[in-house]
Design a protein around this motif. Structure first.
Motif, PDB file in Angstrom:
ATOM      1  N   THR A  18       0.847  -1.184   0.000  1.00  0.00           N
ATOM      2  CA  THR A  18       0.000   0.000   0.000  1.00  0.00           C
ATOM      3  C   THR A  18       0.883   1.235   0.000  1.00  0.00           C
ATOM      4  OG1 THR A  18      -1.614  -1.217   1.333  1.00  0.00           O
ATOM      5  CG2 THR A  18      -1.900   1.175   1.175  1.00  0.00           C
ATOM      6  N   SER A  19       0.555   2.195  -0.852  1.00  0.00           N
ATOM      7  CA  SER A  19       1.346   3.419  -0.934  1.00  0.00           C
ATOM      8  C   SER A  19       0.913   4.407   0.147  1.00  0.00           C
ATOM      9  CB  SER A  19       1.188   4.070  -2.309  1.00  0.00           C
ATOM     10  OG  SER A  19      -0.122   4.597  -2.446  1.00  0.00           O
ATOM     11  N   SER A  20       1.778   5.343   0.446  1.00  0.00           N
ATOM     12  CA  SER A  20       1.439   6.389   1.413  1.00  0.00           C
ATOM     13  C   SER A  20       0.291   7.252   0.905  1.00  0.00           C
ATOM     14  CB  SER A  20       2.664   7.258   1.707  1.00  0.00           C
ATOM     15  OG  SER A  20       3.625   6.527   2.441  1.00  0.00           O
ATOM     16  N   ALA A  21       0.225   7.452  -0.410  1.00  0.00           N
ATOM     17  CA  ALA A  21      -0.875   8.236  -0.990  1.00  0.00           C
ATOM     18  C   ALA A  21      -2.211   7.543  -0.747  1.00  0.00           C
ATOM     19  CB  ALA A  21      -0.639   8.435  -2.485  1.00  0.00           C
ATOM     20  N   GLU A  22      -2.241   6.210  -0.870  1.00  0.00           N
ATOM     21  CA  GLU A  22      -3.479   5.464  -0.611  1.00  0.00           C
ATOM     22  C   GLU A  22      -3.884   5.563   0.856  1.00  0.00           C
ATOM     23  OE1 GLU A  22      -3.646   1.658  -3.468  1.00  0.00           O
ATOM     24  OE2 GLU A  22      -1.707   1.874  -2.447  1.00  0.00           O
ATOM     25  N   ILE A  23      -2.891   5.515   1.741  1.00  0.00           N
ATOM     26  CA  ILE A  23      -3.151   5.636   3.175  1.00  0.00           C
ATOM     27  C   ILE A  23      -3.777   6.994   3.484  1.00  0.00           C
ATOM     28  CG2 ILE A  23      -2.050   5.892   5.437  1.00  0.00           C
ATOM     29  CD1 ILE A  23      -2.060   3.028   4.693  1.00  0.00           C
ATOM     30  N   GLU A  24      -3.210   8.051   2.918  1.00  0.00           N
ATOM     31  CA  GLU A  24      -3.708   9.397   3.185  1.00  0.00           C
ATOM     32  C   GLU A  24      -5.118   9.593   2.629  1.00  0.00           C
ATOM     33  OE1 GLU A  24      -0.641  11.912   1.675  1.00  0.00           O
ATOM     34  OE2 GLU A  24       0.654  11.615   3.428  1.00  0.00           O
ATOM     35  N   ALA A  25      -5.403   8.969   1.502  1.00  0.00           N
ATOM     36  CA  ALA A  25      -6.753   9.062   0.934  1.00  0.00           C
ATOM     37  C   ALA A  25      -7.771   8.410   1.858  1.00  0.00           C
ATOM     38  CB  ALA A  25      -6.775   8.400  -0.445  1.00  0.00           C
ATOM     39  N   ARG A  26      -7.397   7.269   2.434  1.00  0.00           N
ATOM     40  CA  ARG A  26      -8.314   6.586   3.349  1.00  0.00           C
ATOM     41  C   ARG A  26      -8.475   7.380   4.644  1.00  0.00           C
ATOM     42  NH1 ARG A  26      -7.988   0.441   5.919  1.00  0.00           N
ATOM     43  NH2 ARG A  26     -10.047   0.542   6.921  1.00  0.00           N
ATOM     44  N   LEU A  27      -7.390   7.979   5.128  1.00  0.00           N
ATOM     45  CA  LEU A  27      -7.464   8.815   6.326  1.00  0.00           C
ATOM     46  C   LEU A  27      -8.440   9.961   6.120  1.00  0.00           C
ATOM     47  CD1 LEU A  27      -3.800   9.208   7.653  1.00  0.00           C
ATOM     48  CD2 LEU A  27      -5.774   8.406   8.947  1.00  0.00           C
ATOM     49  N   ALA A  28      -8.347  10.616   4.960  1.00  0.00           N
ATOM     50  CA  ALA A  28      -9.226  11.736   4.652  1.00  0.00           C
ATOM     51  C   ALA A  28     -10.685  11.284   4.600  1.00  0.00           C
ATOM     52  CB  ALA A  28      -8.820  12.366   3.326  1.00  0.00           C
ATOM     53  N   GLU A  29     -10.908  10.086   4.073  1.00  0.00           N
ATOM     54  CA  GLU A  29     -12.269   9.553   3.962  1.00  0.00           C
ATOM     55  C   GLU A  29     -12.859   9.240   5.337  1.00  0.00           C
ATOM     56  OE1 GLU A  29     -14.452   5.553   2.130  1.00  0.00           O
ATOM     57  OE2 GLU A  29     -12.460   6.130   1.430  1.00  0.00           O
ATOM     58  N   LEU A  30     -12.027   8.687   6.241  1.00  0.00           N
ATOM     59  CA  LEU A  30     -12.510   8.276   7.555  1.00  0.00           C
ATOM     60  C   LEU A  30     -12.521   9.407   8.573  1.00  0.00           C
ATOM     61  CD1 LEU A  30     -10.723   4.801   7.858  1.00  0.00           C
ATOM     62  CD2 LEU A  30     -13.121   5.242   7.315  1.00  0.00           C
ATOM     63  N   ASN A  31     -11.855  10.511   8.234  1.00  0.00           N
ATOM     64  CA  ASN A  31     -11.799  11.665   9.145  1.00  0.00           C
ATOM     65  C   ASN A  31     -12.217  12.922   8.382  1.00  0.00           C
ATOM     66  OD1 ASN A  31     -10.112  10.592  11.727  1.00  0.00           O
ATOM     67  ND2 ASN A  31      -9.288   9.680   9.855  1.00  0.00           N
ATOM     68  N   PRO A  32     -13.526  13.090   8.138  1.00  0.00           N
ATOM     69  CA  PRO A  32     -14.008  14.197   7.295  1.00  0.00           C
ATOM     70  C   PRO A  32     -13.559  15.570   7.776  1.00  0.00           C
ATOM     71  CG  PRO A  32     -15.767  12.631   7.768  1.00  0.00           C
ATOM     72  CD  PRO A  32     -14.619  12.240   8.633  1.00  0.00           C
ATOM     73  N   GLY A  33     -13.384  15.753   9.076  1.00  0.00           N
ATOM     74  CA  GLY A  33     -13.003  17.062   9.588  1.00  0.00           C
ATOM     75  C   GLY A  33     -11.505  17.279   9.645  1.00  0.00           C
ATOM     76  N   LEU A  34     -10.758  16.298   9.195  1.00  0.00           N
ATOM     77  CA  LEU A  34      -9.301  16.375   9.282  1.00  0.00           C
ATOM     78  C   LEU A  34      -8.711  16.738   7.920  1.00  0.00           C
ATOM     79  CD1 LEU A  34      -6.741  15.773  11.055  1.00  0.00           C
ATOM     80  CD2 LEU A  34      -6.795  13.463  10.078  1.00  0.00           C
ATOM     81  N   GLU A  35      -7.938  17.799   7.898  1.00  0.00           N
ATOM     82  CA  GLU A  35      -7.255  18.179   6.665  1.00  0.00           C
ATOM     83  C   GLU A  35      -5.909  17.465   6.622  1.00  0.00           C
ATOM     84  OE1 GLU A  35      -6.960  22.306   5.958  1.00  0.00           O
ATOM     85  OE2 GLU A  35      -9.094  22.699   6.277  1.00  0.00           O
ATOM     86  N   VAL A  36      -5.813  16.408   5.823  1.00  0.00           N
ATOM     87  CA  VAL A  36      -4.587  15.620   5.747  1.00  0.00           C
ATOM     88  C   VAL A  36      -3.607  16.312   4.810  1.00  0.00           C
ATOM     89  CG1 VAL A  36      -3.598  13.374   5.183  1.00  0.00           C
ATOM     90  CG2 VAL A  36      -5.921  13.509   6.125  1.00  0.00           C
ATOM     91  N   PRO A  37      -2.458  16.765   5.323  1.00  0.00           N
ATOM     92  CA  PRO A  37      -1.468  17.419   4.442  1.00  0.00           C
ATOM     93  C   PRO A  37      -1.007  16.467   3.340  1.00  0.00           C
ATOM     94  CG  PRO A  37      -0.935  17.748   6.758  1.00  0.00           C
ATOM     95  CD  PRO A  37      -2.010  16.706   6.711  1.00  0.00           C
ATOM     96  N   ARG A  38      -0.990  16.940   2.128  1.00  0.00           N
ATOM     97  CA  ARG A  38      -0.615  16.104   0.992  1.00  0.00           C
ATOM     98  C   ARG A  38       0.825  15.606   1.136  1.00  0.00           C
ATOM     99  NH1 ARG A  38      -2.572  15.091  -4.016  1.00  0.00           N
ATOM    100  NH2 ARG A  38      -1.083  14.633  -5.668  1.00  0.00           N
ATOM    101  N   ASP A  39       1.001  14.320   0.946  1.00  0.00           N
ATOM    102  CA  ASP A  39       2.323  13.675   1.001  1.00  0.00           C
ATOM    103  C   ASP A  39       3.006  13.804   2.363  1.00  0.00           C
ATOM    104  OD1 ASP A  39       2.049  13.001  -1.681  1.00  0.00           O
ATOM    105  OD2 ASP A  39       2.992  14.859  -2.359  1.00  0.00           O
ATOM    106  N   PHE A  40       2.231  14.088   3.407  1.00  0.00           N
ATOM    107  CA  PHE A  40       2.839  14.296   4.720  1.00  0.00           C
ATOM    108  C   PHE A  40       3.569  13.056   5.221  1.00  0.00           C
ATOM    109  CE2 PHE A  40       2.510  13.963   9.382  1.00  0.00           C
ATOM    110  CZ  PHE A  40       3.298  15.049   9.734  1.00  0.00           C
ATOM    111  N   ILE A  41       2.961  11.876   5.099  1.00  0.00           N
ATOM    112  CA  ILE A  41       3.567  10.651   5.628  1.00  0.00           C
ATOM    113  C   ILE A  41       4.905  10.374   4.960  1.00  0.00           C
ATOM    114  CG2 ILE A  41       3.313   8.143   5.836  1.00  0.00           C
ATOM    115  CD1 ILE A  41       0.283   8.586   6.077  1.00  0.00           C
TER     116      ILE A  41
END
Length: 334
Positions: A18-41
């Protein structure tokens, strides 16, 4: 005098990545109020990919897969193994020792036990195996490591709490992996020397708790103070490495490969600079495989051997770092 030599090493890296980009996309989906910084991980840890064990697999299955490969590569049968050690940060069950499950999967009938010291579990198991073989207690010791870390991944972060999000992001650097090494009695040593040091004052920089409820117990929260842990790693007594070499008349440049624990990409160059390691001596793995915890030293050695970088007779050093905090080095003549 009986000595321990390394017969072979192997690793099992699950096919699913699993890529870090896929992880961040899922984080954003499961945490609607959380602004996930792009490529942060990836920017924070250098991890691009991590492995995930197949459904139904645990630490034991990962360890057994690597052990089967190792035995086949070395032309050894499990019946020839006198002692089996399971060494990892992970476990399949809290009780009994995960080594029993690995032994059952392999069809082993020898004594077994677990060795556990965070990411230095494999290093400490090598110390134990070397001592047992040198003392004449066992002739052949199989060390199997299964890091089943995907269950510690956190998918929910407290809204607006950047510290909590940071801990969530850190959990997405871990990866599942299996690794194994076989040691046996010989007239000439393969494990030339081991040395270790610990500073337990920072044990709480990275800690997984146990959640106890009536009638059950399970792993609880895993929390990391990343800045504190980094400071401890970078301040730890690396003079241990030179002190391990001196009685053998060796210096760092004598070593073909030096495997160093890699929780994130940023630590390796800083630690290498302190030791005086060259780029040619290192085996970077964390970007493509994530933080595989205690399996990392053996994954690095496996890659170095399989690529032809390490050949019989070469000197190899395994430098372990672990939360707790501890450092260890094994000097090996491959």
């Amino acid at each position: 005098m009986t000595c321990a030599r390394v017969v072979g090493v192997a690793a099992h890296l699950p096919e699913r990545r699993t890529s870090s980009a896929e992880i961040e996309a899922r984080l954003a989906e499961l945490n609607p109020g959380l602004e996930v910084p792009r490529d942060f991980i990836e920017r924070m840890s250098g991890v691009r990919y991590r492995h995930t064990a197949p459904e139904g697999w645990t630490a034991a299955e990962l360890a057994a897969a690597a052990a089967r490969k190792l035995l086949a590569d070395c032309g050894r049968d499990i019946a020839e193994v006198d002692l089996l050690l399971f060494a990892a940060t992970s476990m399949s069950v809290i009780e009994p020792a995960t080594a029993h499950i690995v032994a059952n999967l392999l069809g082993a009938s020898c004594p077994v036990f677990d060795v556990k010291n965070a990411c230095n579990s494999v290093f400490n198991a090598i110390e134990v195996a070397d001592a047992m073989i040198s003392a004449g207690r066992y002739r052949r010791v199989l060390i199997a490591c299964g890091e089943w870390l995907s269950p510690v991944i956190r998918w929910q972060a407290k809204e607006g709490d950047l510290r909590d999000y940071f801990e969530v992001a850190l959990s997405h650097t871990v990866s599942d992996a299996g690794a194994a090494v076989l040691l046996e009695a010989a007239d000439t040593p393969g494990v030339l020397r081991t040395a270790a040091h610990a500073d337990s004052s920072a044990w709480d920089a990275a800690a997984a708790t146990i959640a106890v409820a009536p009638g059950s117990s399970r792993l609880g929260a895993f929390r990391v103070d990343a800045m504190k842990l980094q400071r401890v790693f970078l301040d730890i007594d690396t003079g241990l490495v030179d002190r391990a070499f001196e009685p053998l008349g060796l210096v760092l440049s004598d070593f073909t490969v030096v495997c160093v624990h890699q929780p994130y990409t940023g630590l390796l160059p800083q630690f290498a600079e302190r030791l005086g390691l060259t780029e040619e001596q290192m085996v970077p793995i964390v970007a493509e495989h994530g933080n595989v915890a205690a399996a990392g030293l053996l994954v690095q050695l496996t890659k170095a051997v399989e690529s032809g970088r390490v050949r019989r007779g070469d000197l190899v050093a395994l430098v372990g770092l672990a939360s707790g905090t501890s450092i260890g080095i094994a000097v090996v003549r491959w």
